[in-house]
Design a protein around this motif. Structure first.
Motif, mmCIF file in Angstrom:
data_model
loop_
_atom_site.group_PDB
_atom_site.id
_atom_site.type_symbol
_atom_site.label_atom_id
_atom_site.label_comp_id
_atom_site.label_asym_id
_atom_site.label_seq_id
_atom_site.Cartn_x
_atom_site.Cartn_y
_atom_site.Cartn_z
ATOM 1 N N GLY A 12 24.604 23.259 -11.592
ATOM 2 C CA GLY A 12 24.963 22.696 -10.300
ATOM 3 C C GLY A 12 24.845 21.197 -10.169
ATOM 4 N N ALA A 13 24.475 20.505 -11.239
ATOM 5 C CA ALA A 13 24.293 19.053 -11.158
ATOM 6 C C ALA A 13 25.605 18.344 -10.848
ATOM 7 C CB ALA A 13 23.720 18.525 -12.475
ATOM 8 N N LEU A 14 25.551 17.358 -9.962
ATOM 9 C CA LEU A 14 26.700 16.508 -9.667
ATOM 10 C C LEU A 14 26.769 15.425 -10.738
ATOM 11 C CD1 LEU A 14 28.964 15.411 -7.784
ATOM 12 C CD2 LEU A 14 27.172 14.101 -6.614
ATOM 13 N N ILE A 15 27.900 15.352 -11.422
ATOM 14 C CA ILE A 15 28.070 14.392 -12.511
ATOM 15 C C ILE A 15 29.437 13.734 -12.374
ATOM 16 C CG2 ILE A 15 28.154 14.064 -15.015
ATOM 17 C CD1 ILE A 15 26.570 16.757 -15.219
ATOM 18 N N GLY A 16 29.462 12.410 -12.325
ATOM 19 C CA GLY A 16 30.745 11.738 -12.223
ATOM 20 C C GLY A 16 30.575 10.242 -12.064
ATOM 21 N N PHE A 17 31.679 9.520 -12.083
ATOM 22 C CA PHE A 17 31.623 8.067 -11.920
ATOM 23 C C PHE A 17 31.874 7.699 -10.460
ATOM 24 C CE2 PHE A 17 33.505 3.754 -12.200
ATOM 25 C CZ PHE A 17 32.377 3.101 -12.672
ATOM 26 N N ALA A 18 33.117 7.725 -10.036
ATOM 27 C CA ALA A 18 33.430 7.445 -8.634
ATOM 28 C C ALA A 18 33.227 8.692 -7.788
ATOM 29 C CB ALA A 18 34.873 6.959 -8.520
ATOM 30 N N GLY A 19 33.062 8.499 -6.484
ATOM 31 C CA GLY A 19 32.861 9.613 -5.582
ATOM 32 C C GLY A 19 34.136 10.407 -5.342
ATOM 33 N N GLU A 47 45.536 13.365 -3.924
ATOM 34 C CA GLU A 47 45.537 14.804 -4.177
ATOM 35 C C GLU A 47 44.172 15.376 -3.819
ATOM 36 O OE1 GLU A 47 46.685 16.014 -8.083
ATOM 37 O OE2 GLU A 47 48.465 14.720 -8.130
ATOM 38 N N GLU A 48 44.168 16.651 -3.452
ATOM 39 C CA GLU A 48 42.901 17.318 -3.168
ATOM 40 C C GLU A 48 42.317 17.858 -4.465
ATOM 41 O OE1 GLU A 48 41.173 21.016 -0.453
ATOM 42 O OE2 GLU A 48 43.127 20.119 0.003
ATOM 43 N N LEU A 49 41.045 17.600 -4.685
ATOM 44 C CA LEU A 49 40.394 18.006 -5.926
ATOM 45 C C LEU A 49 39.825 19.423 -5.806
ATOM 46 C CD1 LEU A 49 38.528 14.648 -6.564
ATOM 47 C CD2 LEU A 49 40.473 15.522 -7.865
ATOM 48 N N PRO A 50 39.617 20.104 -6.942
ATOM 49 C CA PRO A 50 39.036 21.459 -6.905
ATOM 50 C C PRO A 50 37.663 21.453 -6.235
ATOM 51 C CG PRO A 50 39.901 20.957 -9.085
ATOM 52 C CD PRO A 50 39.961 19.684 -8.308
ATOM 53 N N GLU A 51 37.283 22.573 -5.662
ATOM 54 C CA GLU A 51 36.026 22.690 -4.933
ATOM 55 C C GLU A 51 34.816 22.366 -5.818
ATOM 56 O OE1 GLU A 51 33.741 23.147 -1.603
ATOM 57 O OE2 GLU A 51 35.935 23.247 -1.703
ATOM 58 N N ASP A 52 34.875 22.787 -7.080
ATOM 59 C CA ASP A 52 33.736 22.585 -7.987
ATOM 60 C C ASP A 52 33.860 21.312 -8.817
ATOM 61 O OD1 ASP A 52 35.854 23.367 -9.567
ATOM 62 O OD2 ASP A 52 34.705 24.777 -10.790
ATOM 63 N N PHE A 53 34.767 20.419 -8.434
ATOM 64 C CA PHE A 53 34.980 19.174 -9.175
ATOM 65 C C PHE A 53 33.678 18.381 -9.294
ATOM 66 C CE2 PHE A 53 36.320 14.646 -9.229
ATOM 67 C CZ PHE A 53 37.025 14.658 -10.420
ATOM 68 N N THR A 78 31.006 19.101 -10.879
ATOM 69 C CA THR A 78 29.790 19.883 -11.103
ATOM 70 C C THR A 78 29.582 20.059 -12.604
ATOM 71 O OG1 THR A 78 30.934 22.016 -11.076
ATOM 72 C CG2 THR A 78 30.115 21.158 -8.959
ATOM 73 N N ALA A 79 28.357 20.390 -12.998
ATOM 74 C CA ALA A 79 28.057 20.603 -14.417
ATOM 75 C C ALA A 79 28.953 21.687 -14.999
ATOM 76 C CB ALA A 79 26.585 20.982 -14.570
ATOM 77 N N GLU A 80 29.184 22.742 -14.216
ATOM 78 C CA GLU A 80 29.986 23.861 -14.696
ATOM 79 C C GLU A 80 31.450 23.449 -14.912
ATOM 80 O OE1 GLU A 80 26.270 25.225 -13.031
ATOM 81 O OE2 GLU A 80 27.825 23.909 -12.207
ATOM 82 N N PHE A 81 31.968 22.612 -14.022
ATOM 83 C CA PHE A 81 33.340 22.111 -14.152
ATOM 84 C C PHE A 81 33.465 21.271 -15.422
ATOM 85 C CE2 PHE A 81 36.690 18.995 -13.444
ATOM 86 C CZ PHE A 81 37.719 19.749 -12.882
ATOM 87 N N LEU A 82 32.495 20.400 -15.653
ATOM 88 C CA LEU A 82 32.537 19.547 -16.841
ATOM 89 C C LEU A 82 32.416 20.363 -18.125
ATOM 90 C CD1 LEU A 82 32.203 17.305 -14.686
ATOM 91 C CD2 LEU A 82 30.700 16.128 -16.299
ATOM 92 N N LEU A 83 31.601 21.410 -18.093
ATOM 93 C CA LEU A 83 31.467 22.276 -19.264
ATOM 94 C C LEU A 83 32.798 22.957 -19.576
ATOM 95 C CD1 LEU A 83 29.660 23.653 -21.411
ATOM 96 C CD2 LEU A 83 29.178 25.429 -19.706
ATOM 97 N N ASP A 84 33.467 23.462 -18.547
ATOM 98 C CA ASP A 84 34.759 24.134 -18.732
ATOM 99 C C ASP A 84 35.827 23.190 -19.278
ATOM 100 O OD1 ASP A 84 33.713 26.505 -17.812
ATOM 101 O OD2 ASP A 84 34.490 26.282 -15.767
ATOM 102 N N HIS A 85 35.656 21.882 -19.008
ATOM 103 C CA HIS A 85 36.661 20.908 -19.446
ATOM 104 C C HIS A 85 36.203 20.096 -20.666
ATOM 105 C CE1 HIS A 85 38.144 21.970 -15.473
ATOM 106 N NE2 HIS A 85 39.316 21.505 -15.850
ATOM 107 N N GLY A 86 35.196 20.593 -21.366
ATOM 108 C CA GLY A 86 34.808 20.022 -22.652
ATOM 109 C C GLY A 86 33.978 18.758 -22.623
ATOM 110 N N GLN A 87 33.383 18.427 -21.465
ATOM 111 C CA GLN A 87 32.604 17.193 -21.392
ATOM 112 C C GLN A 87 31.103 17.415 -21.550
ATOM 113 O OE1 GLN A 87 35.164 15.744 -17.742
ATOM 114 N NE2 GLN A 87 34.087 13.986 -18.601
#
Length: 285
Positions: free
Chosen positions: A224-231, A241-247, A249-258
């Motif tokens: 559930g950690a919030l991870i990102g550069f800009a808000g 554009e509207e971003l995904p609800e879980d954008f 999040t740690a889980e989103f980044l894991l799914d996208h290889g980061q």
């Protein structure tokens, strides 16, 4: 009179909730911000501050995390007395730093040092978001750099737990310079064949996420950690554009290889130990 026999009487006098709240000392109970479950704080702490109801990972202080990971009586702190100056003469900055020192019993937003994890020596750095939101100023960058250089000299693995709102605005370009300084130190550490493990906790944002937090040989995060550069709002306004609800999040980044993995707290120490045993002396084979 007869009808009074059928009136249900209360066995105990009702106590207004306001009175009950006033009778409880602050900090005895903790409410989960996600599932709203109320837990006894001491029990929550025994569970590494993870909610029994939904698994939400509450904020941990630097020394709570050290206690959960580092073997008892093995931790030796580095550069404890290093404190920030006010090079840009930013209004009220020194007063705010002093307030955070009193509130957290820390001199800065990071604790660095050396200890062992199940007998294996490591150099560790842990950011504490209670101090200026874990923002990265010149002292934070300097302490991280010194800890990395110490790990390089002693041929030890370097582990960092990040929790930050980004670069500290009160120090301007001096805080942004820490991105390059810490990244260069990690590059030298890596070129020396030594291990780097980064664990991103909630939140890891801004210049921290764009520098040392993302430069590990292993990049992990807590659930559930919030991870990102800009808000999120800035990005949506920029790309329209509207971003995904879980954008972000740690889980989103894991799914996208980061990320390499999302690690719950109760698995953290055993996973770190496994990785350390695979890299004898912290050296990449």
């Amino acid at each position: 009179m007869l009808k009074d026999l059928f009136i249900k009487k209360k066995k105990y006098a009702a106590v207004p909730s306001e009175v009950m709240k006033s009778d409880l000392p602050d900090g005895v109970m903790t409410k989960c911000p996600k599932c709203k479950k109320i837990s006894i704080t001491k029990e929550l702490q025994k569970n590494l501050k993870v909610c029994n109801g939904c698994g939400f990972h509450h904020q941990m202080s630097a020394f709570e995390r050290i206690e959960s990971l580092i073997d008892e009586d093995t931790f030796v702190e580095f550069d404890k007395d290093m404190i920030s100056a006010n090079p840009l003469k930013f209004p009220d900055y020194i007063e705010k730093l002093e307030s955070d020192r009193k509130k957290t019993d820390l001199n800065e937003a990071i604790v660095t040092g050396k200890g062992t994890i199940d007998g294996l020596p490591v150099v560790i750095a842990i950011m504490d978001s209670r101090f200026r939101m874990g923002s990265m100023g010149s002292v934070v960058g300097e302490k991280i750099t010194r800890a990395i250089e110490r790990a390089t000299e002693e041929f030890l693995p370097f582990i960092i737990f990040t929790a930050s709102g980004g670069a500290r605005m009160q120090e301007g370009i001096l805080s942004l310079m820490q991105m390059a300084k810490t990244s260069a130190a990690l590059k030298r550490h890596s070129e020396n064949g030594c291990l780097i493990i980064s664990i991103m906790t909630n939140p890891t944002t801004g210049g921290v996420s764009a520098s040392f937090a993302s430069l590990g040989d292993f990049n992990f995060a807590e659930p559930g950690a919030l991870i990102g550069f800009a808000g999120r709002r800035i990005i949506e306004q920029t790309i329209r554009e509207e971003l995904p609800e879980d954008f972000q999040t740690a889980e989103f980044l894991l799914d996208h290889g980061q990320l390499d993995a999302v690690l719950p707290r109760n698995e953290m120490k055993s996973k770190l130990y496994t990785i350390l045993t695979l890299h004898e002396g912290g050296v990449l084979q």
